[in-house]
Design an enzyme around this catalytic site. Structure first.
Site, PDB file in Angstrom:
ATOM      1  N   LYS A  31       0.848  -1.198   0.000  1.00  0.00           N
ATOM      2  CA  LYS A  31       0.000   0.000   0.000  1.00  0.00           C
ATOM      3  C   LYS A  31       0.878   1.240   0.000  1.00  0.00           C
ATOM      4  O   LYS A  31       1.760   1.384   0.834  1.00  0.00           O
ATOM      5  CB  LYS A  31      -0.901   0.011   1.238  1.00  0.00           C
ATOM      6  CG  LYS A  31      -1.778   1.259   1.339  1.00  0.00           C
ATOM      7  CD  LYS A  31      -2.786   1.157   2.464  1.00  0.00           C
ATOM      8  CE  LYS A  31      -2.308   1.728   3.772  1.00  0.00           C
ATOM      9  NZ  LYS A  31      -2.151   3.188   3.794  1.00  0.00           N
ATOM     10  N   ASP A  58      -3.504   4.332  -1.955  1.00  0.00           N
ATOM     11  CA  ASP A  58      -4.479   4.771  -0.950  1.00  0.00           C
ATOM     12  C   ASP A  58      -4.483   6.301  -0.873  1.00  0.00           C
ATOM     13  O   ASP A  58      -3.894   6.891   0.024  1.00  0.00           O
ATOM     14  CB  ASP A  58      -4.039   4.133   0.394  1.00  0.00           C
ATOM     15  CG  ASP A  58      -4.918   4.517   1.560  1.00  0.00           C
ATOM     16  OD1 ASP A  58      -6.062   4.932   1.350  1.00  0.00           O
ATOM     17  OD2 ASP A  58      -4.444   4.383   2.709  1.00  0.00           O
ATOM     18  N   LYS A  60      -7.495   8.183  -1.256  1.00  0.00           N
ATOM     19  CA  LYS A  60      -8.792   8.624  -0.696  1.00  0.00           C
ATOM     20  C   LYS A  60      -9.324   9.883  -1.382  1.00  0.00           C
ATOM     21  O   LYS A  60      -9.502  10.929  -0.751  1.00  0.00           O
ATOM     22  CB  LYS A  60      -8.666   8.871   0.810  1.00  0.00           C
ATOM     23  CG  LYS A  60      -8.178   7.681   1.625  1.00  0.00           C
ATOM     24  CD  LYS A  60      -8.225   7.980   3.115  1.00  0.00           C
ATOM     25  CE  LYS A  60      -7.824   6.808   3.973  1.00  0.00           C
ATOM     26  NZ  LYS A  60      -6.391   6.478   3.956  1.00  0.00           N
ATOM     27  N   LEU A  61      -9.610   9.780  -2.672  1.00  0.00           N
ATOM     28  CA  LEU A  61     -10.065  10.952  -3.420  1.00  0.00           C
ATOM     29  C   LEU A  61     -11.458  11.422  -2.959  1.00  0.00           C
ATOM     30  O   LEU A  61     -12.323  10.593  -2.656  1.00  0.00           O
ATOM     31  CB  LEU A  61     -10.093  10.646  -4.919  1.00  0.00           C
ATOM     32  CG  LEU A  61      -8.765  10.860  -5.650  1.00  0.00           C
ATOM     33  CD1 LEU A  61      -7.700   9.892  -5.188  1.00  0.00           C
ATOM     34  CD2 LEU A  61      -8.963  10.735  -7.158  1.00  0.00           C
ATOM     35  N   ASP A  63     -13.780  14.894  -4.182  1.00  0.00           N
ATOM     36  CA  ASP A  63     -13.925  16.213  -4.825  1.00  0.00           C
ATOM     37  C   ASP A  63     -15.176  16.147  -5.692  1.00  0.00           C
ATOM     38  O   ASP A  63     -15.924  15.173  -5.611  1.00  0.00           O
ATOM     39  CB  ASP A  63     -12.655  16.514  -5.653  1.00  0.00           C
ATOM     40  CG  ASP A  63     -12.395  18.020  -5.791  1.00  0.00           C
ATOM     41  OD1 ASP A  63     -13.374  18.772  -5.981  1.00  0.00           O
ATOM     42  OD2 ASP A  63     -11.231  18.432  -5.727  1.00  0.00           O
ATOM     43  N   ILE A  64     -15.396  17.146  -6.545  1.00  0.00           N
ATOM     44  CA  ILE A  64     -16.583  17.095  -7.395  1.00  0.00           C
ATOM     45  C   ILE A  64     -16.424  15.953  -8.411  1.00  0.00           C
ATOM     46  O   ILE A  64     -15.283  15.569  -8.738  1.00  0.00           O
ATOM     47  CB  ILE A  64     -16.856  18.449  -8.104  1.00  0.00           C
ATOM     48  CG1 ILE A  64     -15.663  18.869  -8.957  1.00  0.00           C
ATOM     49  CG2 ILE A  64     -17.196  19.528  -7.084  1.00  0.00           C
ATOM     50  CD1 ILE A  64     -15.953  20.072  -9.856  1.00  0.00           C
ATOM     51  N   THR A 117     -11.692   5.565  10.745  1.00  0.00           N
ATOM     52  CA  THR A 117     -11.726   4.972  12.096  1.00  0.00           C
ATOM     53  C   THR A 117     -11.322   5.993  13.161  1.00  0.00           C
ATOM     54  O   THR A 117     -11.491   5.740  14.347  1.00  0.00           O
ATOM     55  CB  THR A 117     -10.819   3.722  12.187  1.00  0.00           C
ATOM     56  OG1 THR A 117      -9.563   4.043  11.600  1.00  0.00           O
ATOM     57  CG2 THR A 117     -11.416   2.535  11.485  1.00  0.00           C
ATOM     58  N   GLY A 208       1.081  -2.562   8.629  1.00  0.00           N
ATOM     59  CA  GLY A 208       2.252  -1.710   8.462  1.00  0.00           C
ATOM     60  C   GLY A 208       3.354  -2.027   9.446  1.00  0.00           C
ATOM     61  O   GLY A 208       4.177  -2.931   9.239  1.00  0.00           O
ATOM     62  N   ARG A 209       3.368  -1.282  10.558  1.00  0.00           N
ATOM     63  CA  ARG A 209       4.483  -1.361  11.506  1.00  0.00           C
ATOM     64  C   ARG A 209       4.846  -2.748  12.039  1.00  0.00           C
ATOM     65  O   ARG A 209       6.040  -3.002  12.229  1.00  0.00           O
ATOM     66  CB  ARG A 209       4.241  -0.364  12.646  1.00  0.00           C
ATOM     67  CG  ARG A 209       4.464   1.062  12.191  1.00  0.00           C
ATOM     68  CD  ARG A 209       3.812   2.072  13.096  1.00  0.00           C
ATOM     69  NE  ARG A 209       2.358   2.020  12.976  1.00  0.00           N
ATOM     70  CZ  ARG A 209       1.515   2.808  13.628  1.00  0.00           C
ATOM     71  NH1 ARG A 209       1.987   3.711  14.472  1.00  0.00           N
ATOM     72  NH2 ARG A 209       0.217   2.711  13.451  1.00  0.00           N
TER      73      ARG A 209
HETATM   74  O1  C5P Z   1       1.322   0.466  10.958  1.00  0.00           O
HETATM   75  P1  C5P Z   1      -0.110   0.073  10.859  1.00  0.00           P
HETATM   76  O2  C5P Z   1      -0.325  -1.420  10.708  1.00  0.00           O
HETATM   77  O3  C5P Z   1      -0.949   0.671  11.980  1.00  0.00           O
HETATM   78  O4  C5P Z   1      -0.575   0.734   9.487  1.00  0.00           O
HETATM   79  C1  C5P Z   1      -1.897   0.732   9.052  1.00  0.00           C
HETATM   80  C2  C5P Z   1      -1.999   1.470   7.755  1.00  0.00           C
HETATM   81  O5  C5P Z   1      -3.382   1.574   7.403  1.00  0.00           O
HETATM   82  C3  C5P Z   1      -1.476   2.909   7.794  1.00  0.00           C
HETATM   83  O6  C5P Z   1      -0.985   3.213   6.495  1.00  0.00           O
HETATM   84  C4  C5P Z   1      -2.704   3.730   8.104  1.00  0.00           C
HETATM   85  O7  C5P Z   1      -2.647   5.032   7.606  1.00  0.00           O
HETATM   86  C5  C5P Z   1      -3.776   2.932   7.358  1.00  0.00           C
HETATM   87  N1  C5P Z   1      -5.120   3.107   7.870  1.00  0.00           N
HETATM   88  C6  C5P Z   1      -5.462   2.846   9.186  1.00  0.00           C
HETATM   89  N2  C5P Z   1      -6.746   3.014   9.608  1.00  0.00           N
HETATM   90  C7  C5P Z   1      -7.690   3.430   8.750  1.00  0.00           C
HETATM   91  C8  C5P Z   1      -7.353   3.690   7.414  1.00  0.00           C
HETATM   92  C9  C5P Z   1      -6.046   3.515   7.004  1.00  0.00           C
HETATM   93  O8  C5P Z   1      -4.619   2.446   9.974  1.00  0.00           O
HETATM   94  N3  C5P Z   1      -8.921   3.542   9.155  1.00  0.00           N
END
Ligand code: C5P
Length: 230
Positions: A31, A58, A60-61, A63-64, A117, A208-209
């Site tokens: 992503k 990702d 997240k667009l 706009d019009i 979220t 992610g992390r």
């Molecule tokens: O590091 P981690 O696993 O928390 O990363 C989650 C990824 O998903 C990040 O890029 C974060 O911006 C994205 N994200 C999120 N919650 C959302 C939408 C996107 O954690 N509701």
């Protein structure tokens, strides 16, 4: 689209992305978010694609309809696999996004962000003036997205169950907030293991992390992949 865990490449430079991807010998699903895309641009997308990885862009667009449609037309030329818009932009905007996207590449999937979220029920009531529960607000936007012909939504695993029963199994439910049991929560408040996300109806997980900050990202990725696919 492969059913692999989607790795959030939350890095701030091309070098950091390359160093991370160099560790892996297999095709991944990654992503790329706003932070990275705004700093590195479309060129990074091409180089990740050349490595054989699938990409969720990702951005997240919102706009019009005309602007989002044209923007999607541009993104479709990047040959990414999955992109998103805010369902709050409305049915016409989602229709236009879809039309723009499919002009150059009919295979790209489009999903919608319902309620972020980070949005609390108090914000929903006091700022957006929506008096329903978060779940009902999410379901409402997810229904709009489905009616507009989108492929699915980004949601919390905790909402995936409801969306699965209301909108079906194949409607995509892409869920972040995933943490294996042996991992820290970081700034995520409500987290779910890969196994539980699957049980709750997630079709794809974003992680992610727990992978990118791990001292052994490849091992961590494989553990998460195994529990997700098991
Ligand atoms: O590091 P981690 O696993 O928390 O990363 C989650 C990824 O998903 C990040 O890029 C974060 O911006 C994205 N994200 C999120 N919650 C959302 C939408 C996107 O954690 N509701």
């Amino acid at each position: 689209m492969r059913n692999l865990p989607i790795i959030a490449l939350d890095f701030d430079s091309v070098e950091a992305v390359d160093a991370f991807l160099d560790r892996f010998e297999e095709p991944l699903f990654v992503k790329v978010g706003m932070e990275l895309f705004y700093q590195t641009g479309p060129q990074l997308i091409s180089s990740i694609k050349e490595r054989g990885h699938e990409i969720f862009l990702d951005l997240k667009l919102h706009d019009i309809p005309n602007t989002v449609g044209k923007a999607m037309e541009g993104l479709s030329k990047l040959n990414v696999d999955l992109v998103n818009v805010h369902a709050a932009g409305g049915t016409e905007m989602m229709n236009s996004a879809l039309a723009g996207l499919k002009k150059h590449n009919p295979n790209i999937k489009l999903i919608a962000v319902t309620q972020l979220t980070s949005t609390t029920e108090a914000m929903l009531r006091n700022e957006q003036n929506i008096q329903s529960s978060i779940e009902d607000a999410v379901l409402n936007y997810a229904q709009l997205a489905q009616s507009a012909g989108l492929d699915g939504v980004v949601c919390s695993p905790l909402e995936a169950e409801l969306l699965k029963s209301e909108l079906g199994e194949t409607f995509l439910k892409v869920t972040p907030g995933i943490r294996p049991l042996d991992s820290t929560k970081d700034d995520q408040q409500r987290v779910t293991t890969p196994e539980d996300a699957k049980k709750m109806g997630a079709t794809h997980i974003v992680v992610g992390r727990p992978i990118t900050k791990n001292s052994n990202p490849v091992e961590s990725y494989h553990k998460i992949k195994e529990s997700w696919l098991s």
